[in-house]
Design an enzyme around this catalytic site. Structure first.
Site, PDB file in Angstrom:
ATOM      1  N   ARG A   1      21.883   6.200  17.438  1.00  0.00           N
ATOM      2  CA  ARG A   1      21.478   7.324  16.932  1.00  0.00           C
ATOM      3  C   ARG A   1      21.839   7.686  15.134  1.00  0.00           C
ATOM      4  O   ARG A   1      22.022   7.917  14.247  1.00  0.00           O
ATOM      5  CB  ARG A   1      22.141   8.321  17.867  1.00  0.00           C
ATOM      6  CG  ARG A   1      21.645   9.246  17.279  1.00  0.00           C
ATOM      7  CD  ARG A   1      22.647  10.533  18.277  1.00  0.00           C
ATOM      8  NE  ARG A   1      24.162  10.275  18.304  1.00  0.00           N
ATOM      9  CZ  ARG A   1      24.964  10.831  17.721  1.00  0.00           C
ATOM     10  NH1 ARG A   1      24.721  11.446  16.277  1.00  0.00           N
ATOM     11  NH2 ARG A   1      26.423  10.172  17.601  1.00  0.00           N
TER      12      ARG A   1
ATOM     13  N   HIS B   1      23.738  14.306  16.594  1.00  0.00           N
ATOM     14  CA  HIS B   1      23.606  14.933  18.159  1.00  0.00           C
ATOM     15  C   HIS B   1      22.841  15.277  18.894  1.00  0.00           C
ATOM     16  O   HIS B   1      22.101  15.465  19.309  1.00  0.00           O
ATOM     17  CB  HIS B   1      24.934  14.659  18.955  1.00  0.00           C
ATOM     18  CG  HIS B   1      25.408  14.788  19.920  1.00  0.00           C
ATOM     19  ND1 HIS B   1      25.321  13.855  21.148  1.00  0.00           N
ATOM     20  CD2 HIS B   1      25.868  16.237  20.614  1.00  0.00           C
ATOM     21  CE1 HIS B   1      25.120  14.273  22.306  1.00  0.00           C
ATOM     22  NE2 HIS B   1      25.568  15.227  22.211  1.00  0.00           N
TER      23      HIS B   1
ATOM     24  N   TYR C   1      32.330  12.361  11.144  1.00  0.00           N
ATOM     25  CA  TYR C   1      32.384  10.361  12.376  1.00  0.00           C
ATOM     26  C   TYR C   1      32.019   9.685  11.660  1.00  0.00           C
ATOM     27  O   TYR C   1      32.416   8.755  12.311  1.00  0.00           O
ATOM     28  CB  TYR C   1      33.011  11.451  13.400  1.00  0.00           C
ATOM     29  CG  TYR C   1      31.161  11.450  13.943  1.00  0.00           C
ATOM     30  CD1 TYR C   1      30.108  10.835  14.096  1.00  0.00           C
ATOM     31  CD2 TYR C   1      30.641  13.293  14.514  1.00  0.00           C
ATOM     32  CE1 TYR C   1      29.129  10.996  15.274  1.00  0.00           C
ATOM     33  CE2 TYR C   1      29.718  13.247  14.628  1.00  0.00           C
ATOM     34  CZ  TYR C   1      28.547  12.388  14.901  1.00  0.00           C
ATOM     35  OH  TYR C   1      27.394  12.655  15.192  1.00  0.00           O
TER      36      TYR C   1
END
Length: 370
Positions: free
Chosen positions: A266, A270, A279
Site C-alpha cells: 500500500r 491507510h 509505523y
C-alpha cells in the site's frame, strides 16, 4: 437438498517465492519458471494495462477530492492495481464480487458509476448502488465479514445449480479475523465456488505481517482447510489474472474454493486520516514504488510492440474523462431525506423505531423549509 461433499484431495504448500510471469524489469519470466502457468495473450494484457491506468487516475482523483473535503474519508488502493484489475477482469459478468472498503477501483471497474461508488464515503448512503444490478456486494468496512457472505451466496448458487463463482477480497489484516477462518473452513467443507483473493499489502492498518502470523506465507494456511493455495506476485497483473482465471474456472466446474495470496504494498496511507510514517520507513515505500505494476506491464508491452503513443494517449484521455465525471459527481449536492434513516432497517418496523421516526418527522416539520 444436501450437497454432495467428497473427501478432498490433500492440498500442498505453495512455493516459497511468489509466482511471476513478468518480472520487475518488464521481461517475461522464462517458461521453466512459470510453474505451468501461461502468460496471457497481448490483447488481454493491453486490456489489463488500460484498466490499471484508468483505475489509478481515478484513485488519485478521489484522493485529491478527499483532501479538498469533498469526501469524509477514502482508503486508496494506489500500488495495488494489479491485484484488483487482475481479479475483476478475470471475472465473468455473472460472477459476484464481495469487496472491502479499499476496493473502490474494483467496484468502479465492475460498472458502478463514480458517484454511486463514493456515496458511502461522502456520507450520503451506506451504499450508493444496487448490488444485484452489478453483482457486486456493498463495500464491507468490518474486516472479513464479506468473506462469509461470499461463501454463503456461492453455496446457495451451488444448491440451485447456478454455474457462477464468487470472489472476495481480503487484506492481510482481515486474514487474522475469526470470520476469515470460518469462511475458509465452510468453503473447504462444502466445496463452495469461492475465490479468496488476499491482498497482502503487509501492514493492515499499522501492524506488520510479522506481528500477525508466524506462517511463511498467508497462502500456506490453505493446506489446513484442504483448499488449493497460491502465492502470487501481486504487482504482476499477468500472474494475478492467470491464477485467478484458473481458480474461477475450477470454482464454476464444481472443484471448490481457492485461496490466492497476492504480495503487494500500500503506497498511500491507510486512509486520509492515517500517518504511515509512524509505523513504516520511507525507504520501503521507495523500494515498492520501483516495483510499480503499471510501469512493469508497460515496459513489457512496449518491448512486444503492442503499445504505442496513440494507445497511451487514448487511454489517458479515457482516464481524464472519468476523472472529470467524478469531479462533476462530487460537485453535485446529494438530495438526502433524513427519514430514509428508518427505511430497510426491519421488515416489520418495531414500535420504538416508528416512534423515533414520528419524532424526527415532527421535528423536521417544525423547522419548515429551514
Amino acid at each position: 437438498m444436501s450437497l454432495n461433499v467428497e473427501t478432498p484431495v490433500p492440498a500442498v504448500l505453495p512455493d516459497a517465492e511468489p509466482l511471476r510471469l513478468i518480472d520487475d524489469t518488464g521481461h517475461a519470466v522464462p517458461a521453466r519458471r512459470r510453474r505451468g502457468v501461461e502468460l496471457p495473450d497481448l490483447e488481454t494484457l493491453k486490456l489489463l494495462y488500460r484498466r490499471m491506468v484508468v483505475a489509478r487516475r481515478w484513485d488519485t482523483q478521489v484522493s485529491a477530492l478527499t483532501r479538498q473535503g469533498r469526501l469524509a474519508t477514502y482508503p486508496s488502493a494506489l500500488g495495488q492495481e494489479a491485484c484488483e484489475m487482475g481479479t475483476v477482469v478475470a471475472m465473468r459478468e455473472s460472477d459476484w464480487l464481495f469487496p472491502t472498503y479499499r476496493d473502490s477501483i474494483a467496484v468502479m471497474t465492475r460498472g458502478v458509476a463514480p458517484g454511486q461508488v463514493l456515496a458511502g464515503f461522502r456520507g450520503d448512503w451506506h451504499s450508493g448502488y444496487d448490488p444485484n444490478e452489478h453483482r457486486t456486494s456493498i463495500q464491507s468496512t468490518p474486516l472479513a465479514t464479506q468473506a462469509l457472505h461470499a461463501v454463503g451466496l456461492a453455496t446457495a448458487a451451488k444448491l440451485k445449480g447456478d454455474s457462477i463463482a464468487t470472489v472476495t477480497f481480503l487484506g492481510d489484516g482481515a486474514s487474522s479475523e475469526g470470520d476469515t477462518h470460518e469462511a475458509f473452513n465452510f468453503a473447504g467443507v462444502w466445496q463452495a465456488p469461492t475465490v479468496f483473493v488476499v491482498q497482502n499489502n503487509q501492514f493492515a492498518i499499522s501492524v506488520p505481517l510479522s506481528k500477525q502470523t508466524r506462517a511463511r506465507t498467508l497462502a500456506d494456511r490453505a493446506v489446513g482447510y484442504g483448499i488449493p493455495g497460491f502465492y502470487v506476485d501481486g504487482n504482476d497483473v499477468a500472474a494475478v489474472y492467470a491464477v485467478v482465471s484458473a481458480a474461477l474456472e475450477r470454482a464454476r466446474n464444481g472443484e471448490g474454493p481457492t485461496i490466492v495470496e497476492c504480495l503487494t504494498y500500500r503506497i498511500e496511507a491507510h486512509t486520509n486520516s492515517d500517518d504511515p510514517s509512524r509505523y513504516r520507513g520511507t525507504e520501503d515505500v521507495a523500494v515498492w514504488k520501483g516495483r510499480d505494476p503499471i510501469e512493469r506491464l508497460e515496459r513489457y508491452l512496449v518491448s512486444e510492440d503492442a503499445l504505442g503513443d496513440a494507445d497511451r494517449e487514448a487511454i489517458a484521455a479515457e482516464a481524464e474523462e472519468l476523472a472529470a465525471a467524478t469531479r462533476d459527481a462530487m460537485n453535485t449536492e446529494a438530495v438526502v431525506d433524513p427519514l430514509e434513516l428508518f427505511e430497510h432497517v426491519y421488515n416489520e418496523p418495531r414500535a420504538a423505531l416508528l416512534e423515533q421516526r414520528a419524532f424526527l418527522e415532527a421535528e423536521l416539520a417544525s423547522h419548515g423549509e429551514a
